[in-house]
Design a protein around this motif. Structure first.
Motif, PDB file in Angstrom:
ATOM      1  N   PHE A 188       0.795  -1.229   0.000  1.00  0.00           N
ATOM      2  CA  PHE A 188       0.000   0.000   0.000  1.00  0.00           C
ATOM      3  C   PHE A 188       0.830   1.283   0.000  1.00  0.00           C
ATOM      4  N   PRO A 189       1.859   1.371   0.847  1.00  0.00           N
ATOM      5  CA  PRO A 189       2.622   2.638   0.863  1.00  0.00           C
ATOM      6  C   PRO A 189       3.290   2.974  -0.468  1.00  0.00           C
ATOM      7  N   GLN A 190       3.552   1.956  -1.292  1.00  0.00           N
ATOM      8  CA  GLN A 190       4.210   2.195  -2.570  1.00  0.00           C
ATOM      9  C   GLN A 190       3.321   2.990  -3.530  1.00  0.00           C
ATOM     10  N   PHE A 191       2.015   2.970  -3.272  1.00  0.00           N
ATOM     11  CA  PHE A 191       1.082   3.623  -4.184  1.00  0.00           C
ATOM     12  C   PHE A 191       0.351   4.813  -3.552  1.00  0.00           C
ATOM     13  N   LEU A 192       0.650   5.098  -2.298  1.00  0.00           N
ATOM     14  CA  LEU A 192       0.021   6.252  -1.658  1.00  0.00           C
ATOM     15  C   LEU A 192       0.625   7.543  -2.194  1.00  0.00           C
ATOM     16  N   SER A 193      -0.218   8.489  -2.492  1.00  0.00           N
ATOM     17  CA  SER A 193       0.228   9.769  -3.019  1.00  0.00           C
ATOM     18  C   SER A 193       0.055  10.849  -1.960  1.00  0.00           C
ATOM     19  N   PRO A 194       1.021  11.800  -1.865  1.00  0.00           N
ATOM     20  CA  PRO A 194       0.880  12.897  -0.906  1.00  0.00           C
ATOM     21  C   PRO A 194      -0.373  13.728  -1.173  1.00  0.00           C
ATOM     22  N   GLU A 195      -0.803  13.719  -2.419  1.00  0.00           N
ATOM     23  CA  GLU A 195      -1.997  14.472  -2.794  1.00  0.00           C
ATOM     24  C   GLU A 195      -3.239  13.671  -2.419  1.00  0.00           C
ATOM     25  N   GLY A 196      -4.241  14.369  -1.934  1.00  0.00           N
ATOM     26  CA  GLY A 196      -5.476  13.688  -1.570  1.00  0.00           C
ATOM     27  C   GLY A 196      -5.395  13.136  -0.161  1.00  0.00           C
TER      28      GLY A 196
END
Length: 209
Positions: A136-144
């Protein structure tokens, strides 16, 4: 997370889910025994368990599992024992299976049992939680919002698990339509049961946490 990342995430989850394992094999077995439509109940159980594992990973349980060797090993051996149990049950029931072409004597399995089978087999692997925790953390974006992204990831995991299990159930149903002989049916179920036992033993014997 933009559309490209969502597509990449979904592709990764589907690719991992497509690898033959206990969850896909139970869907295949139920498809061969009860037909494609009823195997979707098994797929629903599989998807529900995958969603629970993804939610647990999002809530941080994966960090607890990877940080507590005792807890992880307890869940690991419990899951391994259950897989061996399922394999033995499949092996023992193989001799009692009627011909797939004999629809009049092949009584339908209760929906709750099909769902429970898909759920418990999928839930028996604690490594799935650790996998989602790492993925999951590999695809989390700071945006949103992080909560919104995690909710979307859980939904993708759930839908992917259901879709893959449905495909395997369809493969089993295809064999069912071939009207195989009793001996061939027995071999299929014994082979599936043997794979479950081997998976359980392999999970228990593996050293990786």
């Amino acid at each position: 997370m933009d559309l490209t990342y969502w597509a990449l995430f979904a592709g990764t989850v589907i690719a991992v889910s497509m690898i033959p394992g206990p969850s896909t094999l139970i869907a295949f077995s139920h498809g061969a025994s009860h037909g494609w439509l009823r195997s979707t109940i098994t797929a629903s159980g599989n998807a529900a368990a995958s969603a629970c594992q993804a939610i647990a990973a999002s809530a941080g349980l994966g960090l607890v599992l990877t940080g507590s060797a005792t807890l992880f090993l307890t869940l690991k051996y419990a899951g391994a024992a259950y897989l061996v149990y399922v394999g033995i049950q499949l092996w023992r029931s193989a001799a009692r299976r009627v011909s797939l072409s004999d629809r009049t004597h092949n009584l339908p399995e209760p929906a709750r049992k099909l769902f429970a089978g898909g759920f418990t087999v999928a839930a028996s692997n604690p490594k799935a939680i650790a996998f989602f925790t790492a993925l999951f953390p590999q695809f989390l974006s700071p945006e949103g919002t992080g909560v919104g992204q995690l909710a979307g990831m859980v939904a993708v995991v759930c839908l992917s698990a259901f879709a893959v299990a449905t495909v395997y159930g369809g493969l089993g149903a295809w064999l069912r339509r071939l009207e195989l002989s009793q001996r061939a049916v027995t071999r299929i179920h014994k082979t599936t049961g043997g794979i479950f036992v081997a998976s359980g033993i392999g999970l228990a014997a593996s050293r990786s946490g």
